[in-house]
Design a protein around this motif. Structure first.
Motif, mmCIF file in Angstrom:
data_model
loop_
_atom_site.group_PDB
_atom_site.id
_atom_site.type_symbol
_atom_site.label_atom_id
_atom_site.label_comp_id
_atom_site.label_asym_id
_atom_site.label_seq_id
_atom_site.Cartn_x
_atom_site.Cartn_y
_atom_site.Cartn_z
ATOM 1 N N GLU A 215 0.607 -1.383 -0.059
ATOM 2 C CA GLU A 215 -0.138 0.067 -0.225
ATOM 3 C C GLU A 215 0.809 1.455 -0.172
ATOM 4 O O GLU A 215 0.465 2.378 -0.604
ATOM 5 N N VAL A 216 2.073 1.101 0.350
ATOM 6 C CA VAL A 216 3.085 2.428 0.400
ATOM 7 C C VAL A 216 2.906 3.125 -1.092
ATOM 8 O O VAL A 216 3.546 4.076 -0.943
ATOM 9 N N ALA A 217 3.036 2.095 -1.951
ATOM 10 C CA ALA A 217 3.237 2.940 -3.173
ATOM 11 C C ALA A 217 2.045 3.439 -3.737
ATOM 12 O O ALA A 217 2.131 4.004 -4.663
ATOM 13 N N ALA A 218 0.867 3.307 -3.086
ATOM 14 C CA ALA A 218 -0.491 3.970 -3.366
ATOM 15 C C ALA A 218 -0.721 5.258 -2.678
ATOM 16 O O ALA A 218 -1.475 6.024 -3.117
ATOM 17 N N TYR A 219 -0.499 5.128 -1.168
ATOM 18 C CA TYR A 219 -0.843 6.090 -0.363
ATOM 19 C C TYR A 219 0.246 6.391 0.570
ATOM 20 O O TYR A 219 1.182 5.779 0.809
ATOM 21 N N SER A 220 0.038 7.604 1.033
ATOM 22 C CA SER A 220 0.860 8.065 2.306
ATOM 23 C C SER A 220 0.360 7.516 3.374
ATOM 24 O O SER A 220 -0.960 7.346 3.394
ATOM 25 N N ALA A 221 1.137 7.834 4.697
ATOM 26 C CA ALA A 221 0.543 7.249 5.904
ATOM 27 C C ALA A 221 0.123 8.308 6.628
ATOM 28 O O ALA A 221 0.610 9.580 6.682
ATOM 29 N N GLY A 222 -1.224 8.148 7.287
ATOM 30 C CA GLY A 222 -1.588 8.971 8.355
ATOM 31 C C GLY A 222 -0.643 9.136 9.407
ATOM 32 O O GLY A 222 0.394 8.221 9.575
ATOM 33 N N THR A 223 -0.827 10.050 10.344
ATOM 34 C CA THR A 223 0.015 9.985 11.564
ATOM 35 C C THR A 223 -0.396 10.094 13.017
ATOM 36 O O THR A 223 0.235 10.333 14.179
ATOM 37 N N SER A 224 -1.879 10.047 13.023
ATOM 38 C CA SER A 224 -2.509 10.198 14.514
ATOM 39 C C SER A 224 -3.817 9.401 14.527
ATOM 40 O O SER A 224 -4.328 9.191 13.427
ATOM 41 N N PHE A 225 -4.236 9.310 15.712
ATOM 42 C CA PHE A 225 -5.703 8.719 16.066
ATOM 43 C C PHE A 225 -6.198 10.007 16.878
ATOM 44 O O PHE A 225 -5.786 10.183 17.845
ATOM 45 N N ALA A 226 -7.529 10.260 16.784
ATOM 46 C CA ALA A 226 -8.410 11.095 17.477
ATOM 47 C C ALA A 226 -9.792 10.870 17.380
ATOM 48 O O ALA A 226 -10.333 10.867 16.413
ATOM 49 N N ALA A 227 -10.332 10.849 18.692
ATOM 50 C CA ALA A 227 -11.749 10.718 18.634
ATOM 51 C C ALA A 227 -12.566 12.090 18.619
ATOM 52 O O ALA A 227 -11.770 13.111 18.859
ATOM 53 N N PHE A 228 -13.700 12.064 18.459
ATOM 54 C CA PHE A 228 -14.386 13.282 18.312
ATOM 55 C C PHE A 228 -16.047 13.027 18.813
ATOM 56 O O PHE A 228 -16.510 11.809 18.664
ATOM 57 N N ASP A 229 -16.606 14.111 19.062
ATOM 58 C CA ASP A 229 -17.853 13.902 19.528
ATOM 59 C C ASP A 229 -18.769 14.096 18.456
ATOM 60 O O ASP A 229 -18.735 14.576 17.462
ATOM 61 N N SER A 230 -20.134 13.344 18.628
ATOM 62 C CA SER A 230 -21.140 13.265 17.605
ATOM 63 C C SER A 230 -22.552 13.221 18.248
ATOM 64 O O SER A 230 -22.424 12.968 19.284
ATOM 65 N N PRO A 231 -23.590 13.203 17.360
ATOM 66 C CA PRO A 231 -24.785 13.137 18.011
ATOM 67 C C PRO A 231 -25.131 11.645 18.710
ATOM 68 O O PRO A 231 -26.071 11.459 19.283
ATOM 69 N N VAL A 232 -24.460 10.790 18.439
ATOM 70 C CA VAL A 232 -24.550 9.277 18.682
ATOM 71 C C VAL A 232 -23.587 9.146 19.934
ATOM 72 O O VAL A 232 -23.440 7.821 20.545
ATOM 73 N N GLY A 233 -22.679 9.990 20.292
ATOM 74 C CA GLY A 233 -21.549 9.833 21.395
ATOM 75 C C GLY A 233 -20.335 9.889 20.747
ATOM 76 O O GLY A 233 -20.069 10.417 19.895
ATOM 77 N N ARG A 234 -19.174 9.916 21.688
ATOM 78 C CA ARG A 234 -17.835 10.151 21.377
ATOM 79 C C ARG A 234 -17.190 8.890 20.553
ATOM 80 O O ARG A 234 -17.398 7.710 20.774
ATOM 81 N N LEU A 235 -16.616 9.190 19.464
ATOM 82 C CA LEU A 235 -16.481 8.293 18.292
ATOM 83 C C LEU A 235 -15.277 8.250 17.935
ATOM 84 O O LEU A 235 -14.614 9.341 17.730
#
Length: 277
Positions: free
Chosen positions: A121-141
């Protein structure tokens, strides 16, 4: 929040963005008629995934979309009061990311770029660097894409950031090197379920796992969409067929019950896990 219905999709998506959008519209309509409040679509639901994971053809990659692409805006409009997570290939200048966005009719709630990549997959995409939760109408996701869920730290970091629901968007294929004659016997089918259940149970969260079905090039996708409770129990699933796995869950209540006696996050011993040398 009380009890909500969570849907995880198993379906096939390819390079035709307009066809993909129509299929997404149909899935959202079906989910809404079933009372779904959170719908998790597969990775690469807009534009499809790679046709060859070992040696991706540079001339046949999924279309790269801007973060505010019209197709994403249309999905947000279709979502209306529903929370919808969808995967796509994101363009950022010359770089491409395997990405996911979570939307309602009011706009974007959260984004994620896939961090962990299998070798091809490294030939097709760059890699993300982090994970973060966020608030939503159904709860924190929080969101994971494909291979991210192989690594316990991914889901754990989202749980420590307060996520009580994990949306795991996948385009997860059968084994590339040792495909079994029957999909139910495939090594990757077993691992896909194992990771879903383990990530939910070890973090005591609800997990919605979507996946592609069908085939693209030499890739054959597993399906096996499911909703998993915080004890690791599968509440609903599609098996290998296309469809929506729907479960009715009191997320806060189930998480609180799971953590009442054994609270995994609170009982960690971080100082014991990492060498100081």
């Amino acid at each position: 929040m009380g009890t909500i219905r969570i849907g995880a999709v198993a379906a096939h998506f390819g390079r035709d963005l307009d066809f993909d959008l129509q299929r997404i519209a149909t899935l959202i309509e079906h989910a809404r008629s079933s009372g779904v409040a959170l719908l998790v679509l597969p990775d690469a639901a807009l534009g499809g995934y790679l046709a060859d994971l070992r040696h991706p053809d540079p001339g046949a990659l999924p279309p790269a979309l801007a973060p505010d692409d019209v197709h994403l805006r249309k999905i947000a409009a279709l979502a209306a009061d529903m929370v919808v997570c969808v995967g796509y290939c994101e363009a950022d200048g010359e770089q491409r990311y395997n990405a996911a966005v979570c939307v309602t009719g009011d706009g974007v709630l959260g984004r994620h770029r896939k961090v962990h990549q299998p070798p091809g997959e490294v030939a097709a995409y760059s890699a993300g660097t982090s994970f973060a939760a966020f608030d939503s109408p159904v709860g924190r996701l929080g969101m994971l894409i494909d291979y991210d869920k192989t690594f316990p730290e991914s889901a754990r970091s989202l749980a420590l950031d307060g996520a009580e629901i994990l949306a795991c968007l996948s385009a997860w294929p059968t084994s590339i090197t040792n495909r079994a004659p029957r999909m139910s016997q495939d090594r990757q089918a077993r691992l896909f379920d194992l990771y879903d259940q383990a990530r939910a149970a070890e973090n005591q969260v609800v997990l919605a796992s979507s996946n592609q079905t069908g085939a693209m090039g030499g890739m054959r996708f597993l399906g096996q969409a499911k909703v998993v409770g915080p004890g690791g129990d599968i509440l609903a699933r599609t098996w290998s067929k296309a469809g929506i796995a729907i479960a009715e869950v009191d997320v806060a209540g189930e998480v609180a019950t799971a953590r009442r006696v054994l609270h995994h996050l609170a009982e960690r011993k971080p100082d014991a896990y990492w060498s100081r040398t």
